[in-house]
Design an enzyme around this catalytic site. Structure first.
Site, PDB file in Angstrom:
ATOM      1  N   HIS A  87       0.716  -1.259  -0.097  1.00  0.00           N
ATOM      2  CA  HIS A  87      -0.134  -0.023   0.075  1.00  0.00           C
ATOM      3  C   HIS A  87       0.882   1.278   0.124  1.00  0.00           C
ATOM      4  O   HIS A  87       1.896   1.188   0.316  1.00  0.00           O
ATOM      5  CB  HIS A  87      -0.846  -0.012   1.210  1.00  0.00           C
TER       6      HIS A  87
ATOM      7  N   HIS B  32      -2.530  -3.214  -3.680  1.00  0.00           N
ATOM      8  CA  HIS B  32      -3.898  -3.394  -2.998  1.00  0.00           C
ATOM      9  C   HIS B  32      -4.736  -3.132  -4.217  1.00  0.00           C
ATOM     10  O   HIS B  32      -5.864  -3.632  -4.144  1.00  0.00           O
ATOM     11  CB  HIS B  32      -3.773  -1.914  -2.294  1.00  0.00           C
TER      12      HIS B  32
ATOM     13  N   CYS C 223      -3.783   2.754  -5.270  1.00  0.00           N
ATOM     14  CA  CYS C 223      -2.877   2.186  -4.373  1.00  0.00           C
ATOM     15  C   CYS C 223      -2.165   0.894  -4.749  1.00  0.00           C
ATOM     16  O   CYS C 223      -3.067  -0.149  -5.128  1.00  0.00           O
ATOM     17  CB  CYS C 223      -3.771   1.786  -2.980  1.00  0.00           C
TER      18      CYS C 223
ATOM     19  N   LYS D  86      -8.929   1.078  -6.709  1.00  0.00           N
ATOM     20  CA  LYS D  86      -8.189   1.965  -6.175  1.00  0.00           C
ATOM     21  C   LYS D  86      -6.707   2.349  -6.866  1.00  0.00           C
ATOM     22  O   LYS D  86      -6.271   0.992  -7.723  1.00  0.00           O
ATOM     23  CB  LYS D  86      -7.660   1.854  -4.592  1.00  0.00           C
TER      24      LYS D  86
ATOM     25  N   TYR E 116      -1.866  -1.565   8.887  1.00  0.00           N
ATOM     26  CA  TYR E 116      -0.843  -1.950   8.302  1.00  0.00           C
ATOM     27  C   TYR E 116       0.147  -2.739   9.272  1.00  0.00           C
ATOM     28  O   TYR E 116       0.168  -2.346  10.523  1.00  0.00           O
ATOM     29  CB  TYR E 116      -0.033  -1.143   7.570  1.00  0.00           C
TER      30      TYR E 116
HETATM   31 ZN   LIG Z   1      -3.793   0.364   0.073  1.00  0.00          ZN
END
Ligand SMILES: [Zn+2]
Length: 132
Positions: free
Chosen positions: A10, A116, A124, A122, A39
């Site tokens: 991420h 991710h 990310c 997303k 995380y």
């Molecule tokens: Zn992420």
């Protein structure tokens, strides 16, 4: 110990060059109703790797994938001016990311490595995981 079969990478989705700490992320995640930082590891701008949630605890970083994964996050991911997604990793961060991923691959043989965005709509982590 839970079974780990994925490492998911991420970004913090913060502007390039802005220093963000584990404590900052913990505070943001508490505000989102998480128990603590979601995380397991955070890679700072200087490439140093900082522990977040313990590995043996299920993280909160990737919907549907948390049970069997480790979440690793680098600080950055947005262009400083436009705030659009961008690979902002410093050279030191690239090294730090490779180091922590390699360490986890040794610890959990056979584990696969993902961004991710493979699991969510997303940007990310704002880079292609094959460029890790
Ligand atoms: Zn992420």
């Amino acid at each position: 110990m839970r079974k780990i079969d994925k490492i998911i990478v991420h970004c913090t989705a913060t502007p390039e060059g802005r220093a963000v700490t584990v404590e900052d992320i913990r505070r943001w995640h508490l505000q989102r109703g998480f128990r603590t930082i979601g995380y397991h590891y955070v890679v700072y701008l200087d490439g140093t790797v900082h522990p977040g949630r313990p590995e043996d605890e299920i993280g909160a970083h990737c919907l549907g994938q948390n049970g069997n994964s480790i979440g690793v996050c680098y600080v950055g991911g947005l262009d400083k001016k436009s705030l659009l997604p961008k690979d902002t990793r410093t050279e030191a961060q690239k090294e730090g990311l490779r180091e922590i991923v390699a360490r986890l691959q040794r610890k959990y043989p056979g584990v696969s490595v993902h961004g991710h965005r493979e699991f969510a709509a997303k940007a990310c982590p704002c880079f292609d995981i094959k460029d890790l």
